[in-house]
Design an enzyme around this catalytic site. Structure first.
Site, PDB file in Angstrom:
ATOM      1  N   LYS A 223       0.814  -1.214   0.000  1.00 23.53           N
ATOM      2  CA  LYS A 223       0.000   0.000   0.000  1.00 23.53           C
ATOM      3  C   LYS A 223       0.851   1.270   0.000  1.00 23.53           C
ATOM      4  O   LYS A 223       0.463   2.286  -0.596  1.00 23.53           O
ATOM      5  CB  LYS A 223      -0.967  -0.003   1.183  1.00 23.53           C
ATOM      6  CG  LYS A 223      -2.022  -1.096   1.082  1.00 23.53           C
ATOM      7  CD  LYS A 223      -3.001  -1.041   2.233  1.00 23.53           C
ATOM      8  CE  LYS A 223      -4.020  -2.173   2.123  1.00 23.53           C
ATOM      9  NZ  LYS A 223      -5.037  -2.125   3.194  1.00 23.53           N
TER      10      LYS A 223
ATOM     11  N   TYR B 146     -10.582 -11.334   9.775  1.00 22.11           N
ATOM     12  CA  TYR B 146     -11.808 -12.112   9.581  1.00 22.11           C
ATOM     13  C   TYR B 146     -11.455 -13.565   9.333  1.00 22.11           C
ATOM     14  O   TYR B 146     -10.326 -13.907   8.977  1.00 22.11           O
ATOM     15  CB  TYR B 146     -12.625 -11.557   8.406  1.00 22.11           C
ATOM     16  CG  TYR B 146     -11.878 -11.567   7.096  1.00 22.11           C
ATOM     17  CD1 TYR B 146     -11.855 -12.700   6.276  1.00 22.11           C
ATOM     18  CD2 TYR B 146     -11.153 -10.445   6.680  1.00 22.11           C
ATOM     19  CE1 TYR B 146     -11.150 -12.714   5.090  1.00 22.11           C
ATOM     20  CE2 TYR B 146     -10.453 -10.449   5.490  1.00 22.11           C
ATOM     21  CZ  TYR B 146     -10.446 -11.583   4.706  1.00 22.11           C
ATOM     22  OH  TYR B 146      -9.743 -11.602   3.534  1.00 22.11           O
TER      23      TYR B 146
ATOM     24  N   GLN C 276     -14.982  -1.923   1.691  1.00 24.08           N
ATOM     25  CA  GLN C 276     -13.904  -1.225   0.979  1.00 24.08           C
ATOM     26  C   GLN C 276     -13.878  -1.622  -0.494  1.00 24.08           C
ATOM     27  O   GLN C 276     -13.574  -0.808  -1.356  1.00 24.08           O
ATOM     28  CB  GLN C 276     -12.551  -1.470   1.654  1.00 24.08           C
ATOM     29  CG  GLN C 276     -12.041  -2.899   1.679  1.00 24.08           C
ATOM     30  CD  GLN C 276     -11.376  -3.345   0.390  1.00 24.08           C
ATOM     31  OE1 GLN C 276     -10.854  -2.511  -0.356  1.00 24.08           O
ATOM     32  NE2 GLN C 276     -11.404  -4.639   0.112  1.00 24.08           N
TER      33      GLN C 276
ATOM     34  N   ALA D   4      -1.211   1.140  15.991  1.00 25.58           N
ATOM     35  CA  ALA D   4      -0.826   2.450  15.463  1.00 25.58           C
ATOM     36  C   ALA D   4      -0.125   2.330  14.124  1.00 25.58           C
ATOM     37  O   ALA D   4       0.602   3.230  13.715  1.00 25.58           O
ATOM     38  CB  ALA D   4       0.089   3.167  16.472  1.00 25.58           C
TER      39      ALA D   4
ATOM     40  N   ASP E 239     -10.299   1.809   2.732  1.00 26.13           N
ATOM     41  CA  ASP E 239     -10.366   0.951   3.924  1.00 26.13           C
ATOM     42  C   ASP E 239     -11.238   1.556   5.017  1.00 26.13           C
ATOM     43  O   ASP E 239     -12.092   0.875   5.600  1.00 26.13           O
ATOM     44  CB  ASP E 239      -8.952   0.703   4.480  1.00 26.13           C
ATOM     45  CG  ASP E 239      -8.155  -0.259   3.622  1.00 26.13           C
ATOM     46  OD1 ASP E 239      -8.769  -1.114   2.950  1.00 26.13           O
ATOM     47  OD2 ASP E 239      -6.911  -0.170   3.620  1.00 26.13           O
TER      48      ASP E 239
ATOM     49  N   ALA F  43      -2.948   0.069   9.212  1.00 23.95           N
ATOM     50  CA  ALA F  43      -4.383  -0.246   9.269  1.00 23.95           C
ATOM     51  C   ALA F  43      -5.119   0.771  10.135  1.00 23.95           C
ATOM     52  O   ALA F  43      -6.229   1.203   9.806  1.00 23.95           O
ATOM     53  CB  ALA F  43      -4.589  -1.655   9.812  1.00 23.95           C
TER      54      ALA F  43
END
Length: 273
Positions: free
Chosen positions: A65, A214, A242, A129, A102, A132
């Protein structure tokens, strides 16, 4: 046929092809959504080649990302705040827009669970922190939560994150206390099966405990939380959310039933157990 893709490593267990196939079915669009296993060294080349050959849009997952953020020619305000990109949108002439959906996915799922307006005034405890956590802070604030308190194994990282935002609504704490309406786990602890130690009083005070991870079975963290809190949920709804916002960026105006896709995906996940 429209071509879409997700870049990641690992990637073989990605549910994105199932999700986007269902989106295509809903709106009657014939599309192909594939997975691309790539590396840090090959990521930029793989992305450029996909869009050079007419790719309609791409998702980016861990650990690329930040790579995507550095590669795009344009960036949305959401992605700039998050410092990361999970959605690539071709603009033509070799130009790419990088966005981050997200946080929108998390907010959609929380509103699905609690009610459309029920984030207003909530006090959130955010565990973690890293990237995500950073990706969901601004969408949560925009949705009307009162405060977000960040707790992290490394207090220095939590403090750095709070300083980056410079908002009185975002604070850090050395430990959790029983005062939060929502608890959101943005750490990777559930991937390794690790438990997050929170006091029973903290969990009991929460209306909802949410784990971004998940699976077919609850994570150890959610199993623990389920003994005390009113409601628990994993991140499958966030994943669908998302994806839905990314799909709408690629096909402007697409009308999707995200709840329907979530039900299908949950059934598919449970079928694999």
């Amino acid at each position: 046929m429209m071509q879409f893709i997700v870049f990641g490593n690992p990637i073989e267990h990605s549910l994105s092809p199932l999700i986007h196939a269902d989106f295509g079915r809903q709106i009657g669009v014939n599309l192909q959504y594939s997975r691309s296993l790539t590396s840090s060294a090959q990521f930029n080349r793989a992305v450029a080649e996909f869009f050079r050959t007419g790719g309609g849009g791409a998702n980016v997952t861990v650990p690329f990302k930040q790579h995507a953020y550095a590669q795009v020619t344009h960036v949305s305000a959401r992605a700039e705040r998050a410092g990361a990109v999970n959605t690539l949108v071709p603009l033509g002439a070799g130009q790419l827009l990088g966005d981050n959906t997200d946080g929108l996915g998390l907010v959609w799922d929380l509103q699905r669970l609690l009610g459309a307006s029920q984030l207003t005034g909530k006090r959130v405890l955010l565990l973690g922190a890293g990237g995500a956590a950073r990706g969901v802070i601004q969408p949560l604030l925009d949705a009307g939560v009162t405060t977000i308190t960040v707790i992290n194994r490394s207090p220095e990282r939590a403090q750095q994150l709070v300083q980056l935002w410079q908002s009185p609504q975002l604070v850090w704490a050395p430990a959790a206390t029983p005062e939060y309406d929502l608890i959101v786990n943005a750490t990777s602890a559930s991937l390794s099966g690790d438990k997050l130690v929170l006091g029973a009083d903290v969990l009991d005070a929460a209306e909802l405990v949410y784990d971004m991870m998940y699976g077919a079975k609850p994570s150890p963290f959610l199993e623990q939380a389920g003994q005390y809190t009113q409601m628990t949920a994993d991140g499958l709804g966030m994943l669908v959310g998302q994806a839905g916002f990314a799909f709408k960026l690629w096909l402007d105006g697409a009308e999707l039933n995200l709840n329907e896709t979530l039900e299908r995906l949950r059934a598919e996940l449970n079928r694999g157990t």
